[in-house]
Design an enzyme around this catalytic site. Structure first.
Site, PDB file in Angstrom:
ATOM      1  N   LYS A 143      -2.496   6.810   1.487  1.00  0.00           N
ATOM      2  CA  LYS A 143      -2.371   7.024   2.799  1.00  0.00           C
ATOM      3  C   LYS A 143      -1.207   8.405   3.011  1.00  0.00           C
ATOM      4  CE  LYS A 143      -2.221   4.493   6.962  1.00  0.00           C
ATOM      5  NZ  LYS A 143      -3.332   5.042   7.569  1.00  0.00           N
ATOM      6  N   ARG A 169       0.891  -1.217  -0.005  1.00  0.00           N
ATOM      7  CA  ARG A 169      -0.043   0.076  -0.032  1.00  0.00           C
ATOM      8  C   ARG A 169       0.712   1.263   0.099  1.00  0.00           C
ATOM      9  NH1 ARG A 169      -4.626   0.309   4.416  1.00  0.00           N
ATOM     10  NH2 ARG A 169      -2.632   0.694   6.102  1.00  0.00           N
ATOM     11  N   GLU A 175     -16.196   6.799   5.003  1.00  0.00           N
ATOM     12  CA  GLU A 175     -15.461   6.002   6.061  1.00  0.00           C
ATOM     13  C   GLU A 175     -15.337   6.936   7.455  1.00  0.00           C
ATOM     14  OE1 GLU A 175     -11.205   4.952   5.118  1.00  0.00           O
ATOM     15  OE2 GLU A 175     -11.210   6.449   3.639  1.00  0.00           O
TER      16      GLU A 175
END
Ligand code: PLP
Ligand code: COI
Length: 341
Positions: free
Chosen positions: A184, A78, A220
């Protein structure tokens, strides 16, 4: 123990990326945590323009006193996808896994002891990051610094494994289609400051984000993914470029179908459906683990719905399964665990 930063003995740093050769030239170093070489430069593209990405993982001291990591390779992958999103050179996944393992072993004295009561357990949080080099004009980082540090932590939310009260945000947007919500990057987190303070003014702990175009669908939470159970079905928003693809989310979907026999749906879910029909809701992530959401306030506090007064049955079962695998109380049929020593 709260979720916070505590300095440990060693930090890993690798500053060896060669933009001409397009490769990391050496294995990097483990430095004492106060070594000045760990400092980030004031002119860093990361500090000035947000050219920074990070990961979050945990090390657990199991029931058998062995140190475990959970799906650490996924964090490395990721990080590489986040790097692509901001055109930053990434860190090779095998080197990532190797150095994180060494870092944890070097700091093993800081991993909280195993506790038989799952609610009292702590872990060693692992924070790898890539941050831009010094520069002035707005530009991509072509020679980032990779740093990884650890800190012993308890539950992310002070409520721990107890229902929290979350607030739906209607007047701000975390991520837009075509944007960077699935990366992220630090910028996605600073976006949540005003929302969290709005939530806190209404007595809530955390913000729930809606989609940025119709303001109708749940996306989210600021620090974890969203799930809800309606009857025998576990529902979570489908992944898109506005949602972080959580490793915990992915693991829970598997546990829910294969171990609990639940139906799983990855689909758009409206706030209205959740308020009208949810039997249980929770946030899930590395830091948040499974954090039950007992109450949801929405429409600027004009509506508050109690979803459940205690921890729901499925949230409890999933929590026991997931944390059981992480702490070596349950077997690991999916090969998610790496044992360090
Ligand atoms: N969504 C956001 C915004 C997060 O910060 C996190 C935490 O990393 C997650 C979801 C869950 O991801 P993971 O389960 O990989 O920790
Ligand atoms: C994690 O769960 O690892 C995260 O990165 C969330 C962060 C806000 C602590």
């Amino acid at each position: 123990m709260a979720f916070g930063f505590k300095k440990t003995d060693f930090v890993y740093v690798n500053d060896s990326y060669d933009p001409e050769e397009k490769r990391w030239e050496n294995e990097g170093e483990f430095l004492k945590a106060d070594d000045p070489r760990l400092m980030v430069h004031y002119a860093s593209y990361g500090v000035n323009y947000g050219n920074s990405i990070f990961e979050g993982a945990k090390a657990y001291l199991g029931k058998d006193s062995r140190i475990r990591l959970f799906r650490i390779e996924e964090n490395g992958k990721r990080l590489a996808r986040s790097a692509e999103g901001i055109l930053m050179p990434s860190f090779p996944v095998p080197l990532f896994v190797e150095k994180i393992k060494e870092l944890v072993v070097l700091n093993k004295g800081y991993i909280p002891d195993f506790e038989p009561d799952p609610n009292k357990r702590g872990s060693l949080y692992i924070r790898p990051l890539l941050v831009g080099e010094p520069g002035l004009g707005v530009a991509r980082s072509s020679k980032p610094k990779f740093i990884a540090f650890v800190s012993p932590v308890g539950p992310y939310y002070a409520t721990g494994f107890n229902p929290l009260h979350a607030m739906v945000i209607h007047h701000m947007v975390r991520a837009m289609p075509g944007g960077h919500g699935a990366c992220k990057t630090g910028a996605n987190y600073v976006m949540s400051m005003l929302a969290t303070s709005h939530a806190k003014k209404h007595g809530c702990t955390e913000a729930i984000w809606l989609d940025g175009t119709q303001h109708k669908y749940i996306e989210e939470l600021s620090a974890c993914n969203f799930m809800c159970r309606i009857g025998n079905t576990l529902i979570t928003p489908e992944l898109s470029d506005t949602i972080l693809p959580g490793i915990t989310r992915n693991s829970i979907l598997k546990l829910a179908t294969e171990r609990l026999g639940l139906k799983v749906e990855e689909r758009s879910i409206t706030l209205e459906e959740v308020l009208d029909s949810a039997d249980e809701t929770f946030g899930c992530g590395t830091a948040a683990v499974i954090s039950p959401i007992g109450k949801i306030s929405a429409y600027y506090g004009r509506t508050t719905k109690e979803i459940s007064s205690g921890v729901g049955e499925i949230s409890r079962k999933l929590y026991d399964l997931l944390t059981g695998i992480q702490w070596g109380v349950e077997s690991d049929p999916y090969g998610w665990i790496s044992i360090l020593e």
